[in-house]
Design an enzyme around this catalytic site. Structure first.
Site, mmCIF file in Angstrom:
data_model
loop_
_atom_site.group_PDB
_atom_site.id
_atom_site.type_symbol
_atom_site.label_atom_id
_atom_site.label_comp_id
_atom_site.label_asym_id
_atom_site.label_seq_id
_atom_site.Cartn_x
_atom_site.Cartn_y
_atom_site.Cartn_z
ATOM 1 N N ASP A 1 0.811 -1.192 -0.082
ATOM 2 C CA ASP A 1 0.084 -0.055 -0.030
ATOM 3 C C ASP A 1 0.938 1.127 0.031
ATOM 4 O O ASP A 1 1.535 1.428 1.061
ATOM 5 C CB ASP A 1 -1.094 -0.014 1.240
ATOM 6 C CG ASP A 1 -1.930 1.226 1.119
ATOM 7 O OD1 ASP A 1 -2.240 1.678 0.275
ATOM 8 O OD2 ASP A 1 -2.371 1.649 2.467
ATOM 9 N N GLU B 1 -0.624 -1.081 -5.229
ATOM 10 C CA GLU B 1 -2.156 -0.310 -5.461
ATOM 11 C C GLU B 1 -1.696 0.788 -6.711
ATOM 12 O O GLU B 1 -0.828 1.538 -6.454
ATOM 13 C CB GLU B 1 -2.782 0.226 -4.476
ATOM 14 C CG GLU B 1 -4.008 0.998 -4.715
ATOM 15 C CD GLU B 1 -4.785 1.505 -3.486
ATOM 16 O OE1 GLU B 1 -6.019 1.180 -3.010
ATOM 17 O OE2 GLU B 1 -4.010 2.286 -2.583
ATOM 18 N N ASP C 1 -2.758 0.534 6.818
ATOM 19 C CA ASP C 1 -2.135 0.297 5.734
ATOM 20 C C ASP C 1 -1.585 -0.906 5.558
ATOM 21 O O ASP C 1 -1.409 -1.481 4.332
ATOM 22 C CB ASP C 1 -0.742 1.352 5.795
ATOM 23 C CG ASP C 1 -1.246 2.938 6.095
ATOM 24 O OD1 ASP C 1 -1.672 3.336 5.245
ATOM 25 O OD2 ASP C 1 -1.293 3.244 7.284
#
Length: 169
Positions: free
Chosen positions: A7, A67, A140
């Site tokens: 992330d 991501e 996260d």
């Protein structure tokens, strides 16, 4: 297959490592990389790159799932996150680790079955799929595990391919 979910960010980067084999997944570790506030952005990015390289060397992932950048309303924060993401992409390439990118909607769909699921639903399904007692913290790290699960579920569901043409069964 050892999948390292990332992330991205520059202040806090979530990571989560899972192993996926024959449709079964197992969580190995998760956590965050943080950089100190108050430091110049260039210094934080340098530290992020150094820490990511150490993490990849230590965990030895087969692939990295990250991501794709999603700009919400704060463009300034989005630009800083893009800098951090760029450093992570560079380090993955430098280490020779294949990289796969997923949108938030793709992660939601792969983990919950619904591309517009709420964050809480994704986190709870991540906990369930990995058979954990609690949702991983901080968020996260939970998001990174969701990204790793997304790759495990997306990658293994594809039919075998020859070149760009799928085999027919």
């Amino acid at each position: 297959m050892r999948i390292l979910g990332i992330d991205p960010g520059y202040a806090t980067v979530g990571f989560g490592l899972i192993e996926a084999e024959q449709g079964k997944v197992c969580m190995r570790t998760y956590g965050t990389i943080t950089t100190p506030a108050g430091q110049p952005l260039s210094r934080r990015l340098y530290q992020l790159g150094t820490d990511m390289e150490k993490l990849i060397t230590q965990l030895k992932p087969s692939v990295i799932s990250i991501e794709e950048l999603f700009f919400n309303t704060n463009i300034t924060t989005g630009i800083a996150v893009a800098h951090g993401r760029g450093v992570i992409l560079y380090v993955a390439e430098r280490c020779g680790i294949p990289l796969y990118e997923y949108t938030p909607s793709q992660v939601k769909l792969a983990v919950t079955g619904y591309g517009k699921a709420q964050k809480r639903q994704v986190m709870d399904m991540t906990r369930r799929l990995l058979k954990l007692n609690a949702v991983p913290r901080p968020d996260d790290a939970a998001d990174a595990l969701g990204l790793a699960l997304c790759h495990a579920r997306s990658f293994t569901s594809q039919l075998p391919q020859i070149g760009n043409v799928r085999e027919t069964i």
